[in-house]
Design a protein around this motif. Sequence first.
Motif, PDB file in Angstrom:
ATOM      1  N   ARG A 255      34.162  12.154  -3.863  1.00 46.75           N
ATOM      2  CA  ARG A 255      34.150  11.028  -3.050  1.00 46.75           C
ATOM      3  C   ARG A 255      32.960  10.172  -2.969  1.00 46.75           C
TER       4      ARG A 255
ATOM      5  N   LEU B 254      31.485   6.341  -4.259  1.00 45.75           N
ATOM      6  CA  LEU B 254      31.002   5.315  -3.476  1.00 45.75           C
ATOM      7  C   LEU B 254      30.382   4.067  -4.316  1.00 45.75           C
TER       8      LEU B 254
ATOM      9  N   ARG C 191      35.143   7.066   4.880  1.00 44.58           N
ATOM     10  CA  ARG C 191      36.265   6.146   5.554  1.00 44.58           C
ATOM     11  C   ARG C 191      35.673   4.761   5.852  1.00 44.58           C
TER      12      ARG C 191
ATOM     13  N   HIS D 123      33.231   3.432   4.098  1.00 43.96           N
ATOM     14  CA  HIS D 123      32.856   2.564   3.113  1.00 43.96           C
ATOM     15  C   HIS D 123      34.316   2.055   2.649  1.00 43.96           C
ATOM     16  N   ASP D 124      35.299   2.885   2.530  1.00 48.90           N
ATOM     17  CA  ASP D 124      36.781   2.614   1.990  1.00 48.90           C
ATOM     18  C   ASP D 124      37.013   1.284   2.959  1.00 48.90           C
ATOM     19  N   SER D 125      36.976   1.456   4.231  1.00 47.07           N
ATOM     20  CA  SER D 125      37.553   0.291   4.956  1.00 47.07           C
ATOM     21  C   SER D 125      36.736  -1.008   4.329  1.00 47.07           C
TER      22      SER D 125
ATOM     23  N   GLY E  35      37.996  -2.136   1.080  1.00 50.52           N
ATOM     24  CA  GLY E  35      39.482  -2.720   1.446  1.00 50.52           C
ATOM     25  C   GLY E  35      39.564  -3.876   2.086  1.00 50.52           C
TER      26      GLY E  35
END
Length: 191
Positions: free
Chosen positions: A129, A133, A179, A181-183, A186
């Motif tokens: 993960r 990034l 999380r 980073h993913d948000s 997104g």
Amino acid sequence: MVETNTELVPLSARQHHEAFEDETCLLKHVPIIGYQRYIEAVANGLIPEAHEDAYEFHYIVRGDLDWWAEDTSCRVKPGMVFMTRPGEMHGSSDTFFQPTELYWFQLRVPKSKPMAGLTVAETGYLRQRLASLTQRIFSASNQIRPAFECILDEHRFPSSSSPIIARAGLHQLIGFLIRDHDSYIGGHQEP
């Protein structure tokens, strides 16, 4: 005083810098973790450097920073995270640490052994993960600062339980960063 790669940088009485590293750090896979608040710019406070085997994350509380990593320049604003990968050269655009307040840490993720408190599979998941990034800077949630403070408080006021609490806080902080980073991705936000 702040120790840089080559010299000590004097701080005024209104500046604050604390770092836990080597034998003062409770976390095996964290070479350094710290907090700093600079009211005035500090010359030679962020000279170019690379951490051969560690990711580095900075969470900016106050101040705008012009930093670079490899061939990318970034304006890092309050509420943002700045991340470098292992081996990447990085620094500030002028080697000054501008007036700022921030938290930071470095993280070594072992290639074949588990991180303390995790299984080999969980460590492999974190390694994968972190390697995936894509954004060097991204917005941080309101959970990042308390996670840093939890870890730092265990270093500031150690007890026999501090290594366990700090390790749990580190796992939480890494999860929040991934999380966030993913948000950020997104939401297709621009830094």
